[in-house]
Every structure is written in structure tokens, then in C-alpha cells.
Design a protein around this motif. Structure first.
Motif, PDB file in Angstrom:
ATOM      1  N   LEU A 191       0.822  -1.209   0.000  1.00 45.58           N
ATOM      2  CA  LEU A 191       0.000   0.000   0.000  1.00 45.58           C
ATOM      3  C   LEU A 191       0.857   1.260   0.000  1.00 45.58           C
ATOM      4  O   LEU A 191       0.562   2.231  -0.706  1.00 45.58           O
ATOM      5  CB  LEU A 191      -0.923   0.000   1.218  1.00 45.58           C
ATOM      6  CG  LEU A 191      -2.186  -0.862   1.105  1.00 45.58           C
ATOM      7  CD1 LEU A 191      -2.912  -0.919   2.449  1.00 45.58           C
ATOM      8  CD2 LEU A 191      -3.110  -0.305   0.035  1.00 45.58           C
ATOM      9  N   VAL A 192       1.925   1.256   0.792  1.00 40.40           N
ATOM     10  CA  VAL A 192       2.831   2.410   0.831  1.00 40.40           C
ATOM     11  C   VAL A 192       3.447   2.642  -0.546  1.00 40.40           C
ATOM     12  O   VAL A 192       3.499   3.778  -1.045  1.00 40.40           O
ATOM     13  CB  VAL A 192       3.933   2.205   1.895  1.00 40.40           C
ATOM     14  CG1 VAL A 192       4.990   3.292   1.792  1.00 40.40           C
ATOM     15  CG2 VAL A 192       3.325   2.187   3.295  1.00 40.40           C
ATOM     16  N   LEU A 193       3.914   1.563  -1.174  1.00 42.03           N
ATOM     17  CA  LEU A 193       4.498   1.677  -2.516  1.00 42.03           C
ATOM     18  C   LEU A 193       3.464   2.166  -3.532  1.00 42.03           C
ATOM     19  O   LEU A 193       3.757   3.015  -4.387  1.00 42.03           O
ATOM     20  CB  LEU A 193       5.064   0.321  -2.953  1.00 42.03           C
ATOM     21  CG  LEU A 193       6.315  -0.172  -2.215  1.00 42.03           C
ATOM     22  CD1 LEU A 193       6.598  -1.632  -2.560  1.00 42.03           C
ATOM     23  CD2 LEU A 193       7.519   0.697  -2.573  1.00 42.03           C
ATOM     24  N   ALA A 194       2.242   1.619  -3.445  1.00 45.32           N
ATOM     25  CA  ALA A 194       1.195   1.984  -4.396  1.00 45.32           C
ATOM     26  C   ALA A 194       0.791   3.452  -4.242  1.00 45.32           C
ATOM     27  O   ALA A 194       0.611   4.166  -5.237  1.00 45.32           O
ATOM     28  CB  ALA A 194      -0.025   1.084  -4.195  1.00 45.32           C
ATOM     29  N   ILE A 195       0.650   3.913  -3.007  1.00 45.23           N
ATOM     30  CA  ILE A 195       0.276   5.315  -2.773  1.00 45.23           C
ATOM     31  C   ILE A 195       1.383   6.247  -3.273  1.00 45.23           C
ATOM     32  O   ILE A 195       1.119   7.271  -3.914  1.00 45.23           O
ATOM     33  CB  ILE A 195      -0.010   5.549  -1.275  1.00 45.23           C
ATOM     34  CG1 ILE A 195      -1.295   4.796  -0.871  1.00 45.23           C
ATOM     35  CG2 ILE A 195      -0.169   7.039  -0.979  1.00 45.23           C
ATOM     36  CD1 ILE A 195      -1.544   4.778   0.624  1.00 45.23           C
ATOM     37  N   GLY A 196       2.650   5.878  -2.993  1.00 39.49           N
ATOM     38  CA  GLY A 196       3.763   6.675  -3.508  1.00 39.49           C
ATOM     39  C   GLY A 196       3.787   6.694  -5.024  1.00 39.49           C
ATOM     40  O   GLY A 196       4.042   7.725  -5.648  1.00 39.49           O
ATOM     41  N   GLY A 197       3.506   5.547  -5.636  1.00 38.11           N
ATOM     42  CA  GLY A 197       3.473   5.468  -7.091  1.00 38.11           C
ATOM     43  C   GLY A 197       2.368   6.319  -7.693  1.00 38.11           C
ATOM     44  O   GLY A 197       2.577   7.007  -8.702  1.00 38.11           O
ATOM     45  N   LEU A 198       1.171   6.282  -7.082  1.00 40.25           N
ATOM     46  CA  LEU A 198       0.055   7.098  -7.571  1.00 40.25           C
ATOM     47  C   LEU A 198       0.379   8.588  -7.466  1.00 40.25           C
ATOM     48  O   LEU A 198       0.060   9.372  -8.358  1.00 40.25           O
ATOM     49  CB  LEU A 198      -1.221   6.786  -6.776  1.00 40.25           C
ATOM     50  CG  LEU A 198      -2.005   5.545  -7.189  1.00 40.25           C
ATOM     51  CD1 LEU A 198      -3.202   5.365  -6.263  1.00 40.25           C
ATOM     52  CD2 LEU A 198      -2.479   5.653  -8.636  1.00 40.25           C
TER      53      LEU A 198
END
Length: 303
Positions: A120-127
Motif C-alpha cells: 500500500l505504501v508503494l502503491a500510494i507513492g506510485g500514484l
């Protein structure tokens, strides 16, 4: 070449073909409403998969109907979003569906695993990086996110329904036919001109649709025959010869494939910041699926 290696190559091909569906459908949104794209694509696939409905069990047909109903709204959100944003951005946001299934467990009272929190942390940073690169969050992005949520729910329902399926291809054929029927009903209720006073409008409407269907038949044939009907069989064959982790890692690169083909097909380009966001999103998808429980062969929707 071993059977496992053949399966890996098959899934790589599946992922590459899935990546082409985003620019292929984006190319059509300038001349067709999203529901017309869904109807034509799934009607073609329904005709090709119709033999699997012969003597299908009632339970398989019922499961296919439920799944098709959910899948219709998955594609409705996806293609509506495609009309309002770039194909590569839509692909990366829709790819977040792999995070939805484990997050549904949180609603059931289970604490998330460490890999899900990291994902989730990676996905939010990616978005955040992706939106910083391509402009502020818009309606098209919201629709793509709704598509991701819907696909996640679809995968969870599919996981349950395929356990009791007698013939997986019968379930698949039934759901694809259901998507086509839902799209046809949606068009009749919301788009096709009706009434005695609208005869001229109706004639113009059907001339416009008919002319564009003839002009863009290669796109629809590719989406219906190759991307929907053909890839389903290859996906099931490939997943039966590989592990769940291998399949998850391969599928995580689908948005990257969409960005690659979006560049060559539509001329859509991403800056270094955009690719950083894409890399973070893909990393989040891989982390979320690594060492996850094995899913059935038909658990992922045709893209």
C-alpha cells in the motif's frame, strides 16, 4: 524446454496482449461510447465461446451470470475512465485491483500482513508520482480506481464460484455472454434513440454506428477474438504449468506493457517521474502477491 518454462512464456504473452487492450480501446473512445466498445468486444467473444454453453450445468450458468453482471460494471468504469484520461495512466490505476482482494480481508476483521502494508505504501507513492507527472487527479482517474475496486471484488467472487464449477470454460462463456447482454440492455435504455418523433435521429445514429463499426472492425476483431476469447484459454493453460507467485509477478507488469504499447500506438509518453511512479506501483503489486495463497486458474478477468 520444460512445461513450466512454456507456461511462463505463455503468461508473458498473455500480459503483453493484455497491455495492448488499453491503447486499443482508447483508440475507439473517440468514435464510440464505452458501452458500444464493451458490447461489440464481448459479443464477438460470446459467439466464439458459445460451444462451451452446450449442455452446461445450471450451477455453472448461474455463477457465470453473477460474475458477468459484476464484470460488466468493471469494464464500464474502466472504459468510461479511458475516455477521460491516458491509456497508460488508466492501466496503472486499474492494476491496483491486486491490492483490493487482500484489503477485503481487513473488512472481515483480519489485520493486514506486513507485505500488504508495504504494498500500500508503494502503491500510494506510485500514484502520487504518477499524478504529479500527468496532472491533477480527475474524474477519469476516479473511474479507473472504481474499476480497480470492482475488479478486486470480481476476483474474490470468482475465487468462490470457481471452486464449485463443473466446467470453468462454461462459467467463462456464460459470464462473457452476460456482459454482452448487459451492455445491449444498457444501450437500449440509455443511448439508442427511441420514439416516433426521433426517426431521423435514429437513422442518423445507426448510420454513424454502422459506418464506424466497418471502419474499426480490425480493432474490435482483435479485442474480441485475440484479447478476450483466445487469451482466456492461453491464460488457463499457462497458469496450470506455473506457480501462483510466478503468475503474480508476470501479471504485475501488465500496466508497464500498456504504457509501452500506448507510446507506440497512441504516442503517449511519460517523464522520468511518471516511470518512477509506475515502478513503485508495479513493485507494490508484486509485493502484495508474493507468497499469497494460490488462486484458481480463472481467477483473473480478461483485460
Amino acid at each position: 524446454m520444460t512445461q513450466q518454462l512454456r507456461g511462463i512464456f505463455a503468461l508473458v504473452l498473455v500480459t503483453l496482449v493484455w497491455g495492448t487492450t488499453f491503447p486499443a480501446m482508447k483508440d475507439l473512445t473517440a468514435n464510440f461510447s464505452p458501452v458500444w466498445i464493451i458490447l461489440t468486444r464481448f459479443a464477438i467473444a460470446s459467439l466464439l465461446l458459445a460451444p462451451f454453453l452446450w449442455r452446461a450445468r445450471r450451477s455453472d450458468l448461474q455463477a457465470g451470470f453473477l460474475l458477468g453482471l459484476v464484470l460488466f460494471f468493471c469494464y464500464l468504469f474502466q472504459v468510461e475512465g479511458l475516455a477521460l484520461t491516458s491509456s497508460n495512466r488508466n492501466a496503472f490505476i486499474c492494476g491496483l485491483n491486486v491490492l483490493v482482494v487482500p484489503l477485503l480481508g481487513i473488512l472481515g476483521g483480519r489485520l493486514p500482513e506486513r507485505r500488504i502494508v508495504l504494498a500500500l505504501v508503494l502503491a500510494i507513492g506510485g500514484l502520487a508520482a504518477l499524478c504529479w507527472d500527468g496532472g491533477a487527479w480527475g474524474i477519469g482517474d476516479t473511474l479507473a480506481l472504481l474499476a480497480a475496486l470492482s475488479f478486486g471484488v470480481y476476483v474474490k467472487i470468482m475465487e468462490i464460484k470457481t471452486r464449485g464449477a463443473v466446467r470453468l470454460m462454461s462459467v467463462t462463456a456464460a459470464q462473457i455472454l452476460t456482459v454482452a447482454v448487459c451492455a445491449a440492455l444498457w444501450l437500449l435504455m440509455r443511448e439508442v434513440p427511441r420514439g416516433t418523433g426521433l426517426i431521423e435521429d435514429a437513422n442518423n445514429y445507426w448510420r454513424y454506428i454502422g459506418g464506424n463499426l466497418l471502419a474499426y472492425w480490425p480493432n474490435f476483431a482483435y479485442l474480441g477474438v485475440i484479447c478476450t476469447a483466445g487469451i482466456i484459454s492461453l491464460q488457463a493453460w499457462g497458469q496450470s504449468r506455473t506457480t501462483a507467485n510466478e503468475a503474480a509477478v508476470i501479471y504485475a507488469f501488465e500496466p508497464g506493457a500498456a504504457a509501452f504499447f500506448g507510446y507506440f500506438w497512441l504516442g503517449e509518453a511519460m517523464t522520468a517521474r511518471g516511470w518512477l511512479g509506475a515502478a513503485l506501483l508495479i513493485s507494490g503489486m508484486i509485493v502484495s502477491q508474493w507468497n499469497a495463497e494460490r488462486r484458481p486458474a480463472a481467477a483473473l478477468a480478461p483485460e
